[in-house]
Scaffold this motif. Sequence first.
Motif, PDB file in Angstrom:
ATOM      1  N   MET A   1       0.855  -1.178   0.000  1.00 40.45           N
ATOM      2  CA  MET A   1       0.000   0.000   0.000  1.00 40.45           C
ATOM      3  C   MET A   1       0.900   1.240   0.000  1.00 40.45           C
ATOM      4  O   MET A   1       1.767   1.370   0.847  1.00 40.45           O
ATOM      5  CB  MET A   1      -0.894  -0.034   1.247  1.00 40.45           C
ATOM      6  N   ASP A   2       0.669   2.138  -0.948  1.00 42.60           N
ATOM      7  CA  ASP A   2       1.484   3.352  -1.000  1.00 42.60           C
ATOM      8  C   ASP A   2       0.908   4.430  -0.085  1.00 42.60           C
ATOM      9  O   ASP A   2      -0.159   4.273   0.518  1.00 42.60           O
ATOM     10  CB  ASP A   2       1.648   3.846  -2.442  1.00 42.60           C
ATOM     11  N   THR A   3       1.607   5.542   0.016  1.00 43.74           N
ATOM     12  CA  THR A   3       1.229   6.620   0.937  1.00 43.74           C
ATOM     13  C   THR A   3      -0.131   7.199   0.603  1.00 43.74           C
ATOM     14  O   THR A   3      -0.933   7.465   1.506  1.00 43.74           O
ATOM     15  CB  THR A   3       2.307   7.723   0.900  1.00 43.74           C
ATOM     16  N   LEU A   4      -0.422   7.395  -0.670  1.00 45.19           N
ATOM     17  CA  LEU A   4      -1.710   7.956  -1.080  1.00 45.19           C
ATOM     18  C   LEU A   4      -2.863   7.034  -0.681  1.00 45.19           C
ATOM     19  O   LEU A   4      -3.893   7.491  -0.176  1.00 45.19           O
ATOM     20  CB  LEU A   4      -1.720   8.225  -2.588  1.00 45.19           C
ATOM     21  N   GLU A   5      -2.693   5.738  -0.903  1.00 45.52           N
ATOM     22  CA  GLU A   5      -3.724   4.774  -0.512  1.00 45.52           C
ATOM     23  C   GLU A   5      -3.907   4.760   1.005  1.00 45.52           C
ATOM     24  O   GLU A   5      -5.036   4.680   1.499  1.00 45.52           O
ATOM     25  CB  GLU A   5      -3.349   3.363  -0.995  1.00 45.52           C
ATOM     26  N   LEU A  10      -6.971   6.185   5.921  1.00 40.81           N
ATOM     27  CA  LEU A  10      -7.038   6.933   7.178  1.00 40.81           C
ATOM     28  C   LEU A  10      -8.179   7.951   7.152  1.00 40.81           C
ATOM     29  O   LEU A  10      -8.914   8.097   8.131  1.00 40.81           O
ATOM     30  CB  LEU A  10      -5.710   7.640   7.450  1.00 40.81           C
ATOM     31  N   GLU A  11      -8.342   8.653   6.030  1.00 39.66           N
ATOM     32  CA  GLU A  11      -9.425   9.632   5.901  1.00 39.66           C
ATOM     33  C   GLU A  11     -10.785   8.972   6.096  1.00 39.66           C
ATOM     34  O   GLU A  11     -11.638   9.482   6.822  1.00 39.66           O
ATOM     35  CB  GLU A  11      -9.364  10.332   4.542  1.00 39.66           C
ATOM     36  N   LYS A  12     -10.975   7.827   5.458  1.00 38.45           N
ATOM     37  CA  LYS A  12     -12.256   7.117   5.571  1.00 38.45           C
ATOM     38  C   LYS A  12     -12.483   6.637   7.009  1.00 38.45           C
ATOM     39  O   LYS A  12     -13.591   6.745   7.540  1.00 38.45           O
ATOM     40  CB  LYS A  12     -12.282   5.937   4.600  1.00 38.45           C
ATOM     41  N   THR A  13     -11.461   6.134   7.648  1.00 38.26           N
ATOM     42  CA  THR A  13     -11.572   5.657   9.031  1.00 38.26           C
ATOM     43  C   THR A  13     -11.885   6.812   9.975  1.00 38.26           C
ATOM     44  O   THR A  13     -12.773   6.707  10.825  1.00 38.26           O
ATOM     45  CB  THR A  13     -10.252   4.970   9.454  1.00 38.26           C
ATOM     46  N   LEU A  14     -11.173   7.921   9.824  1.00 42.40           N
ATOM     47  CA  LEU A  14     -11.380   9.081  10.699  1.00 42.40           C
ATOM     48  C   LEU A  14     -12.743   9.723  10.472  1.00 42.40           C
ATOM     49  O   LEU A  14     -13.358  10.249  11.401  1.00 42.40           O
ATOM     50  CB  LEU A  14     -10.267  10.099  10.488  1.00 42.40           C
ATOM     51  N   GLU A  15     -13.231   9.658   9.243  1.00 44.07           N
ATOM     52  CA  GLU A  15     -14.544  10.216   8.911  1.00 44.07           C
ATOM     53  C   GLU A  15     -15.627   9.587   9.784  1.00 44.07           C
ATOM     54  O   GLU A  15     -16.562  10.268  10.210  1.00 44.07           O
ATOM     55  CB  GLU A  15     -14.831   9.948   7.431  1.00 44.07           C
ATOM     56  N   GLY A  16     -15.478   8.299  10.087  1.00 39.01           N
ATOM     57  CA  GLY A  16     -16.447   7.576  10.905  1.00 39.01           C
ATOM     58  C   GLY A  16     -16.540   8.102  12.330  1.00 39.01           C
ATOM     59  O   GLY A  16     -17.537   7.878  13.013  1.00 39.01           O
ATOM     60  N   ASN A  18     -16.050  11.433  12.921  1.00 37.51           N
ATOM     61  CA  ASN A  18     -16.208  12.862  12.639  1.00 37.51           C
ATOM     62  C   ASN A  18     -14.900  13.638  12.848  1.00 37.51           C
ATOM     63  O   ASN A  18     -14.879  14.701  13.456  1.00 37.51           O
ATOM     64  CB  ASN A  18     -17.358  13.472  13.436  1.00 37.51           C
ATOM     65  N   CYS A  19     -13.836  13.061  12.332  1.00 39.73           N
ATOM     66  CA  CYS A  19     -12.512  13.691  12.331  1.00 39.73           C
ATOM     67  C   CYS A  19     -11.985  13.686  10.911  1.00 39.73           C
ATOM     68  O   CYS A  19     -12.537  13.018  10.040  1.00 39.73           O
ATOM     69  CB  CYS A  19     -11.535  12.908  13.218  1.00 39.73           C
ATOM     70  N   THR A  20     -10.910  14.420  10.698  1.00 33.55           N
ATOM     71  CA  THR A  20     -10.271  14.413   9.394  1.00 33.55           C
ATOM     72  C   THR A  20      -8.760  14.329   9.559  1.00 33.55           C
ATOM     73  O   THR A  20      -8.220  14.730  10.588  1.00 33.55           O
ATOM     74  CB  THR A  20     -10.687  15.645   8.555  1.00 33.55           C
ATOM     75  N   LEU A  21      -8.123  13.808   8.542  1.00 37.47           N
ATOM     76  CA  LEU A  21      -6.669  13.708   8.530  1.00 37.47           C
ATOM     77  C   LEU A  21      -6.078  15.074   8.193  1.00 37.47           C
ATOM     78  O   LEU A  21      -6.469  15.690   7.212  1.00 37.47           O
ATOM     79  CB  LEU A  21      -6.235  12.688   7.475  1.00 37.47           C
ATOM     80  N   ILE A  58      -7.106   3.030  14.203  1.00 30.53           N
ATOM     81  CA  ILE A  58      -6.097   2.985  13.139  1.00 30.53           C
ATOM     82  C   ILE A  58      -5.094   1.847  13.317  1.00 30.53           C
ATOM     83  O   ILE A  58      -4.695   1.201  12.344  1.00 30.53           O
ATOM     84  CB  ILE A  58      -5.375   4.349  13.055  1.00 30.53           C
ATOM     85  N   SER A  59      -4.697   1.578  14.526  1.00 35.29           N
ATOM     86  CA  SER A  59      -3.659   0.570  14.773  1.00 35.29           C
ATOM     87  C   SER A  59      -3.969  -0.798  14.145  1.00 35.29           C
ATOM     88  O   SER A  59      -3.137  -1.356  13.430  1.00 35.29           O
ATOM     89  CB  SER A  59      -3.402   0.444  16.275  1.00 35.29           C
ATOM     90  N   PRO A  60      -5.177  -1.369  14.356  1.00 40.38           N
ATOM     91  CA  PRO A  60      -5.448  -2.668  13.722  1.00 40.38           C
ATOM     92  C   PRO A  60      -5.506  -2.593  12.199  1.00 40.38           C
ATOM     93  O   PRO A  60      -5.152  -3.556  11.517  1.00 40.38           O
ATOM     94  CB  PRO A  60      -6.801  -3.099  14.300  1.00 40.38           C
ATOM     95  N   LEU A  61      -5.941  -1.439  11.662  1.00 31.97           N
ATOM     96  CA  LEU A  61      -5.964  -1.277  10.200  1.00 31.97           C
ATOM     97  C   LEU A  61      -4.552  -1.359   9.627  1.00 31.97           C
ATOM     98  O   LEU A  61      -4.329  -1.949   8.566  1.00 31.97           O
ATOM     99  CB  LEU A  61      -6.583   0.056   9.814  1.00 31.97           C
ATOM    100  N   LEU A  62      -3.616  -0.732  10.316  1.00 30.72           N
ATOM    101  CA  LEU A  62      -2.222  -0.770   9.855  1.00 30.72           C
ATOM    102  C   LEU A  62      -1.680  -2.193   9.904  1.00 30.72           C
ATOM    103  O   LEU A  62      -0.936  -2.606   9.011  1.00 30.72           O
ATOM    104  CB  LEU A  62      -1.357   0.163  10.706  1.00 30.72           C
ATOM    105  N   ASP A  63      -2.049  -2.944  10.927  1.00 33.41           N
ATOM    106  CA  ASP A  63      -1.599  -4.340  11.038  1.00 33.41           C
ATOM    107  C   ASP A  63      -2.071  -5.157   9.848  1.00 33.41           C
ATOM    108  O   ASP A  63      -1.344  -6.006   9.330  1.00 33.41           O
ATOM    109  CB  ASP A  63      -2.107  -4.973  12.335  1.00 33.41           C
TER     110      ASP A  63
END
Length: 155
Positions: A1-5, A10-16, A18-21, A58-63
């Motif tokens: 997974m590259d940086t853009l992906e 992260l944006e989609k996860t944080l949106e849930g 009500n936060c933003t990257l 975020i932590s489990p998503l990165l794993d």
Amino acid sequence: MDTLELEKLLEKTLEGMNCTLYDMAFLKENQTDILRISIKALDRPTSLDVCQEASLLISPLLDVHMPSLKDYILEISSMGLERTLSKPRHFTLSIGDLLECKLTDNTRIRGVLEKAEGQEIILNMEGTSTPFKLEQIKKAKTIFEFSKAKNPKKA
């Protein structure tokens, strides 16, 4: 997974929540790999509790999505009161903030960010709205000024 992906994930996860990257950076300090993520809560202050909640999501998503990341430290923080602005997203998330900018001709300007759209911003400088293209800005940062009470109460 590259940086853009990764940013999109992260944006989609944080949106849930009500936060933003705000920003993301891979760093190396001493011999330690660090993934530093800055966020902004959209409906409340970006508190330590908000950062902890984001970390737990975020932590489990990165794993799962970045198994190649080994022995790293995940840091989640607010974007901060004073920060450098370098991407269009940074300007969009800083509308209403006081900015200090150094232009490509080395002129220094200061004003409240009124609008940020695409590659252009509008700064209110002493009551005058002035447009600037992002390509004209060499360096930009937010400035936090403590306000002074006009009639402070005596203790």
